[in-house]
Design an enzyme around this catalytic site. Sequence first.
Site, PDB file in Angstrom:
ATOM      1  N   LYS A   1       0.857  -1.191   0.000  1.00 29.41           N
ATOM      2  CA  LYS A   1       0.000   0.000   0.000  1.00 29.41           C
ATOM      3  C   LYS A   1       0.886   1.231   0.000  1.00 29.41           C
ATOM      4  CE  LYS A   1       0.894   1.397   4.387  1.00 29.41           C
ATOM      5  NZ  LYS A   1       1.642   2.663   4.662  1.00 29.41           N
TER       6      LYS A   1
ATOM      7  N   ASP B   1      -2.272  -1.131  10.917  1.00 29.35           N
ATOM      8  CA  ASP B   1      -2.761  -1.062   9.535  1.00 29.35           C
ATOM      9  C   ASP B   1      -3.061  -2.432   8.938  1.00 29.35           C
ATOM     10  OD1 ASP B   1      -0.158  -1.896   9.349  1.00 29.35           O
ATOM     11  OD2 ASP B   1       0.448  -0.469   7.802  1.00 29.35           O
TER      12      ASP B   1
END
Length: 275
Positions: free
Chosen positions: A8, A136
């Site tokens: 990401k 995350d």
Amino acid sequence: MITFPNAKINLGLNITEKRPDGYHNLETVFYPVPIEDALEIHLSNDANKKYSLHQAGVEIIGNEEDNLVVKAYLLLDKMFDLPPVDIHLYKRIPTGAGLGGGSSDAAFMLKLLNERFELGLTDENLEEYAATLGADCAFFIKNAPTYAEGVGNIFSPVSLSLKGYQILLVKPDIFVSTREAFSLIKPHKPEYSLKETISMPVSEWKGRLVNDFEASVFPQYPAIGKIKEDLYKNGAVYAAMSGSGSSVFGIFAPDTPIPEIDFDKDCSVFKGNLE
């Protein structure tokens, strides 16, 4: 069974305040990018050993039991008494790069185990388990553009598609300590609303969509800042450091060939199409 955990990037990263517990509140947008590891599991023939981990590719420093893939397996094993497995992990996502590679591996491991052993866990269940492994990790369960706040663990969906755009990501051979990067940050209210900026055309993000870590990291490591400059000089419509570094990405307009840029020989360079 095999799966391919992806990385990401952070689109904007504002450090808004320091919390009483010593952590920081922030806001950012996580966006999945097509740089992938490979993760595979097989039933083990050794009934006396719960797991065996086989690693290749990018070297991972540390003890085997500290690997997030192993932690993900042990977490579900505690709840469901899973069979022993052989785990094969091929690392391509650079470590210590602000790309969430370890978190992605953990989340994809949870999804892989859920599918392989038919555990019946929903995405919401998986997100709860993933959140215990890292702030995350839960993002990678649904793996879609997400606005994150709190310490990066409170999620809400965003309407954002970069489909057709291209990404050039550069990871220099530089280690940036996340702890040190946070220690040099001065929390503040951002000049521009992240949610409003992210809804604007990508060509208008420059100067508005800011990663607060750049202000402290670039003076310490000018080579990282130079990568961002080189990406803009060579036609990126938007460029930024991801997370606390040290990777830097450039987003290029659709149908615009990404130029060959002469980065330092110790840099790892990845190209791909965004979805």
